[in-house]
Each structure stands twice: as C-alpha cells, then as structure tokens.
Motif scaffolding. Structure first.
Motif, short mmCIF file in Angstrom:
data_model
loop_
_atom_site.label_atom_id
_atom_site.label_comp_id
_atom_site.label_asym_id
_atom_site.label_seq_id
_atom_site.Cartn_x
_atom_site.Cartn_y
_atom_site.Cartn_z
N LEU A 163 -18.68 0.35 -27.48
CA LEU A 163 -20.07 -0.11 -27.43
C LEU A 163 -20.98 0.97 -26.88
CD1 LEU A 163 -19.93 -3.83 -26.27
CD2 LEU A 163 -20.10 -2.89 -28.56
N VAL A 169 -27.43 -2.59 -23.50
CA VAL A 169 -26.02 -2.74 -23.87
C VAL A 169 -25.13 -3.02 -22.66
CG1 VAL A 169 -24.04 -1.63 -24.98
CG2 VAL A 169 -26.34 -1.28 -25.88
N PRO A 205 -26.24 -6.37 -20.36
CA PRO A 205 -25.98 -7.65 -21.02
C PRO A 205 -24.49 -7.91 -21.23
CG PRO A 205 -27.71 -6.46 -22.17
CD PRO A 205 -27.19 -5.55 -21.11
N ASN A 206 -23.72 -6.85 -21.48
CA ASN A 206 -22.31 -7.07 -21.75
C ASN A 206 -21.45 -7.16 -20.50
OD1 ASN A 206 -21.79 -7.15 -24.75
ND2 ASN A 206 -23.14 -5.39 -24.58
N PRO A 237 -26.04 -14.13 -22.37
CA PRO A 237 -26.45 -14.11 -23.77
C PRO A 237 -25.50 -14.90 -24.66
CG PRO A 237 -26.55 -11.91 -22.82
CD PRO A 237 -25.99 -12.80 -21.77
N LYS A 238 -26.10 -15.60 -25.63
CA LYS A 238 -25.36 -16.51 -26.48
C LYS A 238 -24.20 -15.80 -27.19
CE LYS A 238 -26.46 -19.77 -30.12
NZ LYS A 238 -27.31 -19.82 -31.30
N GLY A 239 -24.49 -14.62 -27.72
CA GLY A 239 -23.47 -13.92 -28.50
C GLY A 239 -22.27 -13.56 -27.65
N ILE A 240 -22.50 -13.31 -26.36
CA ILE A 240 -21.39 -12.92 -25.49
C ILE A 240 -20.54 -14.12 -25.14
CG2 ILE A 240 -20.85 -12.06 -23.18
CD1 ILE A 240 -23.02 -10.08 -23.53
N MET A 256 -20.07 -16.51 -27.08
CA MET A 256 -19.27 -16.77 -28.27
C MET A 256 -18.07 -15.85 -28.34
SD MET A 256 -22.13 -17.20 -31.08
CE MET A 256 -23.18 -18.61 -31.12
N SER A 257 -18.29 -14.56 -28.09
CA SER A 257 -17.16 -13.65 -28.22
C SER A 257 -16.14 -13.91 -27.11
CB SER A 257 -17.61 -12.19 -28.22
OG SER A 257 -18.51 -11.95 -27.19
N PHE A 274 -23.20 -4.81 -31.08
CA PHE A 274 -23.45 -5.28 -29.72
C PHE A 274 -23.35 -6.80 -29.68
CE2 PHE A 274 -26.11 -1.32 -30.01
CZ PHE A 274 -25.15 -0.53 -29.40
N PRO A 275 -22.38 -7.34 -28.94
CA PRO A 275 -22.15 -8.80 -29.00
C PRO A 275 -23.31 -9.61 -28.45
CG PRO A 275 -20.64 -7.75 -27.44
CD PRO A 275 -21.42 -6.65 -28.09
N ASN A 276 -24.18 -8.97 -27.63
CA ASN A 276 -25.29 -9.72 -27.05
C ASN A 276 -26.49 -9.83 -27.98
OD1 ASN A 276 -25.21 -6.86 -26.47
ND2 ASN A 276 -27.13 -7.14 -25.36
N MET A 277 -26.44 -9.12 -29.11
CA MET A 277 -27.59 -9.15 -30.02
C MET A 277 -27.22 -9.86 -31.32
SD MET A 277 -28.86 -5.22 -29.79
CE MET A 277 -28.97 -4.34 -28.23
N ASN A 307 -29.09 -6.15 -34.12
CA ASN A 307 -28.15 -5.04 -34.23
C ASN A 307 -28.60 -4.04 -35.30
OD1 ASN A 307 -25.49 -4.69 -32.77
ND2 ASN A 307 -25.55 -6.91 -33.01
N TYR A 357 -24.42 -14.13 -34.54
CA TYR A 357 -23.94 -13.12 -33.60
C TYR A 357 -22.65 -12.49 -34.14
CZ TYR A 357 -27.35 -14.63 -30.21
OH TYR A 357 -28.53 -14.90 -29.58
#
Lengths: 217, 245, 334
Positions: free
Chosen positions: B139, B157, B160-161, B235-238, B240-241, C91-94, C99, C136
């Motif tokens: 990343l 980056v 947030p991660n 963050p939503k995407g994190i 999820m992962s 980037f998992p947060n975006m 992205n 995502y």
C-alpha cells in the motif's frame, strides 16, 4: 539515601510483603489457570457460547478493581470475609480468567486445520488430538495469556491492600497516609521491580514452551 | 449487528446478576441510604469524568503524534528502544505510578492527572506505532509510486489503514484510565473513589456501594461507547476487508 | 519513449556491495511494450523501480519522452507515470472511484472531470460503473481488483506505464483473459510500457521487446522473435527453454505460412482463420491427423491452405532485423 536505609532496616517487612504479594497472585492465577484453560477448550465447541463467555469476561475486566472489591464486600460479609485476602484473591481470579480463557480459545481455534486433519488421518481420537496436537501447539499463546494475567494482577493486588489483603500495597498505602516519600518509593519500586521481573521471567518461559521453528506470539 | 446485540445482552445479564446478588445480601434500608448519597455521586462523578477527560485527552493528543513520529523511517532505528522502554513502563502497577507521581508533584489534581496521563499514554503510543508499522508494504509502495508526498501518504493511506489498531489501543487506554481514576483519589484527585475508600474505612456499606456501583457503571459505559464509536469511525472499506480476512 | 542511460544501482548490505543493476542502457520507443524478464534477483525489478525512483539510482539517467527526469522531484515524476504492482495495492479505505481518482486528485483536476474519467475507465474494462464506483476493494474479486489496479494507473492519462508483475497473482485462466483485454486496450491507448515478468510465455505474448536480465546485467534486448530464434548466449537459451521454436509459433498467424490458393476445396480438413496463431494451427494439425488446414478470411471466403511443411518453413526463416535498430544506426551515421 534514606531509601537504602529503609530497605536495610525493614528487610524482613519488605520480604514478607513481597512473599505475601507473590503468594496471593500465584494462588489466584493458579486457580484461574485450572478453571480458564478447560473453559477455553470447552467453549471451542460452540461459537455462540464462546462469544457470550468472552463478552462476559471483557465486561468483568472493565470494572475497576476498587469497584469490584466494593461490590464484593457486602456479598462476602455474609460469610464473614468482607475484607481481607478472600475478596482480593477472588477479584484477581476473575481478572485473570479473561486473558487465559481468551488466549486458550483463540489458540485452539487457530490451530491449522491441515494439522488437525493430519492428526485425524493418523487415527488419533478427539482427546489424543487435544493432548498431543492442539494443546502443545497452543501452549505459547496460553502462556502469553498467563503472563498478561500475572502482570495485570500484581497491580491489582497492590490496590487490595486497601481492603486489608496485605502485600506490597500496604507499604505504599502507609506511605501515602503518612505522606512519607521514603515508604512510598520503597513500596512503589519494589512492586514495580516485582512486576517487571515476573514479566521477563514469564516471557522466557513462554519462549521455552515454544517449539523451535514456531513463531512466538 | 448480532455481535453488538450479543455484547449488550452479555453486559445486561452480568449487571442483572450483580444487582440481584447485591439485593439478596442487602439489609433493609440500604437502598434508601444509598439514595441519600445521590448528590455526592453526581458531584464526585463530575470530578471523576473531568479528571479522566483531561488526562485522557492530553494523552491522546500527545500519544498519536508520538507514535507517528516514531514510525517514520528516520526514527525507526530508535523506535524499538523507545517501545521497549514503554513496554516496561506499562508493567508498572498503577498504584505505584500514582504514588510516585505524588512524591514528585504533591497532592491534588495535578499529580493525579499527570499519573493518569502517563498510564494512558503508553498503550496509545504503542498501538499507533505498531499500527503504522503494520500497514502493508504494497500500500505504501503504491502510494509512493502514484506520487503522494510523505504527508499525503500518512493522512490518506497509512493512518486510515491503521485506525482499527490505533482505536483498539485507545479503547484499552481509556478503559485503563477510567478504571484508575478511583485510585487517584488516594493522591488527592477526588472523584468517586472518595465514596468507595471512605465507605471501606468507615465501614459504611451504603456509601461504599453507591461509589462502587457508580464507578463500575461509568467504566462499562465509557468502554461501551468507545466500542460503538470505533465501529462508526473506522472506514467502511477497512471494516469490510477485516471481515473478509 | 523511455530511455535508460547507464542506469546503475549498487546496494550496500552489511558492508558488502551488491550490484543490482549494472550500467543498463535501453530505449523503448513510444507505444511499445517492453518486458523485463529474468529469474528472481536478476535486477529487472530494480531497473523498473529506478524509473519512478521508488529505488533511487546510484548513477545513470532516465529520459521520458526526451526529458531528463533527474530534473523533476520524486512526486512530480511519479504522478506522470502510471504504476501497477503485483499486490495491486488498492487502498482498502477508499471506494473504487476514489482509488481510481488518486492521481487526478493529486494533480488537482476538477472533481467532475476526474469522476467522469473513473466512469469511462470502468466501462473500458467492462465493469459497470453504476455497480462498482461506490464499492470497496474488499467487495471485488481478485480479477476485478487487478483490472481496477490497471485503470487506476491509466487515470491521469500518463504516456508511460510501469508494471511490476501485474498479472502474477491471478489464476492462469483469468490471467489469459486479462492479458488479452490489456493488449486490446493498448492498441487504442498506445502507451509506452515497461513490464516486469518472470514468465517467458507472458513475455512472448505481450512484448514488442524483451529485455533479459541476469545478475544485474542486461544480457539481451530484442524482439521476442529474435530472442527466441537467436539467443545471445547459453544463459538466455536455457532461460527461454528448449521449446523455444514452439514458443516462436505464437508470434505468427496462419497468414504468415499461407499458400494462397482460392480454389482450395474444403474436404475433411479443419478450417482456420487468417488470424489463428501458428501454435493453435499446429495443434489442430496434430490432433486431427490431417495433412493440411484450410484457411478462410474474415468473410469466410477460402483463401488458401497450410501444412506441416509451410509451418516448418516459416520457423526456418531468420527473424526480421528490427526496423528501429536500422533507424537508430542511420541516425547515428547522420
């Protein structure tokens, strides 16, 4: 250099308090291991019960120690043990349970399914798998749980001096009430050194039970 | 979310059990006497929260920048030593730390807040550092390759991660903080500890219980709200992962 | 155009000097794909990463479209170069949209323009924008993530792209599909691309030029045809494999070995189109046991036939000298 004088003049007291401290923590954490490890193994059988038990444990651990002592006093007063070492040992036992149960549970559920299958494949019974594969592989993580339980509770036991449990906390507590920096420092330094040394010793033990080639957690 | 429902169910169950146990052992009239302490509970509860907020707030705004600085490539070399120092610091019993703070700073709000500040600082710094160091290499490389400056990489980056790790540390630290505030009474910090310790000393069960119950409820409530806050803020995407992994 | 001039990287590992890339000279003309090929640790990735200075060169220069890049600062340089890595690095947060828009946003494009661009790019790789823009990365399959990784590098329309084993983590079937998609895209986009791979088949398929590396040295830099036909030394010969003649078949189509004869009558023999690769044509010859294949054009009209002999004859032909090389030597002479 008052501090050195204090240690020289009160050797016996400091040693006795240290011994008390160690004995109480060891007793409570020992009980927690006896209860916690089988519990951790048992709850691997049911996800819902496991979640429930772990959540309960996490709530217990958020209750401040002095509040827990306070809540136990009226209950234990019924059997005449409201203050003293009994509530202290019970509180330390409760605080130690969560790290031990949680780590046992996580370690056993994290055992590589391929290894479990291999153990099944060579014809081990469920109990043999547990004793020969799952527990040996989980030992380092369980040890990490014991280590954090011991370190947390050396601190909790110090506070237990205020409910008459003895231990190194009583040196600090007397120092605070007499506004005597020498006693405060003597108590604080002894209990800190005890915690740091125990932490280091258990870390070495943890490394020792880790089979070579397996990463330590 | 069934998980948070379960969480609340477990807490309610435990609270109910404790209250039942207490009710069963209480002498008649204890409850009335406890209610008598209500104004004290409110006043001291305010002090309690003030002490926690000041010390934890200051810890948060120093610990995160400190963790960020330690994780920068230029500082990594020294960071391991600092972390080892912090790890040793974290094993020192809270009573010992507060007592030592008192010997240096005397009695009152300042030494209490300072002791709590130090106790809270350690887990947040440690987790900020670990969280930032554990951001996957690819990343940061992608971010570099796309031409982000060091600051842009940090803000868009890296932070947030690593937010979930930082949050976990903050939650541990705040729980530790709110749980240690009652001890801070011993060095003149005030707060609900006053009712508990006075109650024990005077053998006044209603006074002690009113303080202990309020302290426990406050600690559990703070922990619970931090848990909810972290669910909202990460963050939503994190999330999820993380769920996927 | 990408031009490397005596590009060198020496790593210092515990007092030992390790030559990761030694005086690499190469030039990739605009619109071509150059594949850097070699075993791990050969210096191909180091060379690639020196172009956008993820690794700073010890010495040497990089020119992009004639401009000496050492005059640009790191971030400015990198924003002008598309970059795709094996782990994708979304980037998992975006969201997917954010992205894709990372570089346009860094460059300060108006929001409306960059969002429109994200939509176009998703359409280009056949991912429905109304579905994927707001998703995502964790909600995408590996192949979908890889496509997004590629279009993210295209977002700011950089003329040059660097790709570090971009399709390395995908299963073989999807890899073929994405490679084909990518080649089709490249026909329209005409980017200048440097592409690291360790897979000779991928290289033969994708490359206009192949650069073979070993131990920090650039051994051979040439067209796939010439590398397969005339490996410069034993190392290259071993690396491209004993079946290099068969690999070369992929470079030709039925049209290259055709005996033009519109009167060929279709009997029992299989029928192929002009675009069929000779790899597939030979496979059909062997599996059917037929003497020859019948060949038709795009309108299904018979144009001729080809057999074992014609294919063998095509392989026997020496590869064409590269046009660029002639042009270059001409320039030098002038």
């Amino acid at each position: 250099m008052n501090l050195i004088d204090y240690f020289l003049q009160n050797q016996d007291l400091v040693l006795m308090r240290t011994f008390e401290h160690i004995a109480l923590v060891a007793c409570a954490v020992g009980l927690a291991i006896l209860v916690g490890v089988p519990t951790g193994v048992a709850i691997t059988q049911n996800k819902l019960i496991a979640d429930m038990v772990l959540y309960l444990g996490s709530v217990v651990i958020t209750i401040p120690s002095i509040a827990l002592f306070g809540l136990m006093i009226p209950i234990l007063s019924q059997i005449g043990q409201g203050i003293g070492y009994v509530p202290a040992v019970i509180a330390v036992f409760l605080y130690a349970l969560l790290p031990i149960v949680r780590n046992t549970y996580t370690a056993i559920t994290d055992v590589d399914p391929a290894l479990r299958e291999a153990a099944r494949g060579v014809g081990m019974s469920a109990l043999q798998r547990l004793y020969k594969v799952e527990i040996p592989l989980s030992l380092p993580v369980i040890m990490a749980g014991v280590r954090s339980a011991v370190v947390i509770n050396i601190g909790v036991m110090a506070i237990a001096a205020y409910i008459g449990a003895g231990g190194l906390g009583s040196i600090i507590s007397r120092g605070i009430s007499q506004s005597d920096p020498v006693q405060i420092f003597a108590g604080a330094i002894t209990v800190s050194v005890l915690a740091i040394i125990t932490d280091g010793a258990l870390f070495l033990l943890q490394k020792k039970v880790t089979p070579p080639g397996q990463a330590s957690h | 979310m069934p998980k948070s429902l379960l969480n609340i169910a477990a807490r309610t169950l435990l609270m109910a059990a404790v209250i039942l146990l207490l009710a069963a052992t209480m002498e008649e009239g204890t409850l009335d006497e406890m209610l008598y302490y209500m104004p004290d509970v409110l006043y001291l509860g305010g002090q309690h929260l003030e002490l926690a907020a000041v010390s934890a707030g200051l810890a948060l705004i120093t610990a995160i920048p400190l963790g960020v600085i330690l994780s920068r490539p230029a500082c990594r070399r020294y960071a391991e030593y600092v972390m080892q120092f912090l790890n040793v610091g974290a094993t020192i019993p809270t009573l010992a730390l507060l007592a030592m703070s008192m010997s240096f700073l005397g009695i009152g709000f300042l030494p209490a807040a300072f002791g709590l500040y130090v106790i809270t600082l350690l887990p947040i710094t440690r987790n900020t550092y670990t969280g930032l160091c554990n951001v996957p290499n690819h990343l940061t490389e992608a971010a570099r390759g796309m031409g982000m400056t060091a600051m842009q990489r940090l803000l868009r980056v890296e932070l947030p991660n690593s937010l979930s790790v930082i949050f976990a540390g903050t939650r541990t630290a705040f729980s530790l903080n709110i749980g240690t505030v009652p001890i801070a009474y011993l060095i003149g910090g005030g707060g609900l500890g006053e009712l508990v310790f006075m109650g024990i000393r005077l053998n006044d069960t209603p006074m002690m219980l009113s303080g202990a119950i309020a302290t426990a409820l406050l600690a559990v409530a703070v922990d619970l709200s931090l848990g909810l806050l972290s669910q909202i803020t990460i963050p939503k995407g994190i999330r999820m992962s993380a769920g996927q992994a | 155009m990408i031009k490397l001039e005596k590009l060198t990287k020496i790593f210092d590992s515990y007092g030992h000097q390790v030559m990761a890339a030694n005086q690499i000279d190469m030039e990739v003309p605009s619109g071509e794909i150059c594949v850097l090929l070699g075993p791990s640790g050969c210096g191909k990735t180091t060379t690639l990463k020196m172009i956008n200075r993820i690794i700073h060169p010890t010495s040497g220069k990089v020119y992009i479209n004639g401009e000496d890049t050492s005059k640009l600062c790191d971030t400015e340089l990198r924003r002008r170069i598309g970059y795709v890595i094996q782990q994708i690095g979304l980037f998992p947060n975006m969201t997917i949209e954010d992205n894709i828009c990372v570089v346009p946003d860094l460059l300060g494009w108006p929001k409306a323009q960059s969002r429109k661009r994200a939509k176009e790019l998703l359409e280009m790789v056949a991912l429905d924008p109304s579905v994927f823009l707001k998703r995502y990365p964790a909600q995408l399959s590996g192949g979908q993530q890889q496509r997004v990784g590629v279009i993210r590098a295209l977002a700011a329309d950089a003329p040059v792209m660097l790709m570090d084993e971009p399709f390395g983590a995908i299963d073989p079937i999807n890899r073929e599909i994405i490679q084909d998609e990518f080649l089709k895209m490249q026909q329209e986009l005409n980017k200048t691309i440097m592409f690291v791979s360790h897979d000779i088949d991928e290289a033969v398929k994708m490359a206009d030029k192949i650069a073979i590396f070993s131990q920090g040295e650039l051994l051979q830099f040439d067209s796939p045809d010439r590398i397969l036909a005339n490996p410069i030394n034993e190392f290259v010969e071993n690396f491209v494999g004993a079946d290099r003649a068969i690999k070369r078949l992929r470079l030709f189509t039925a049209a290259d070995a055709l005996v033009a004869d519109a009167t060929t009558s279709i009997g029992t023999e299989p029928v192929v189109s002009l675009q069929t690769s000779l790899t597939d044509a030979s496979a059909m010859l062997y599996s059917s046991g037929a003497e020859r294949l019948c060949c038709v054009d795009a309108d299904n009209r018979i144009v001729g036939w080809l057999g074992h002999q014609q294919i063998a004859a095509r392989l026997a032909q020496a590869p064409q000298a590269s046009m660029e090389k002639e042009a270059l030597s001409c320039q030098k002479a002038c």
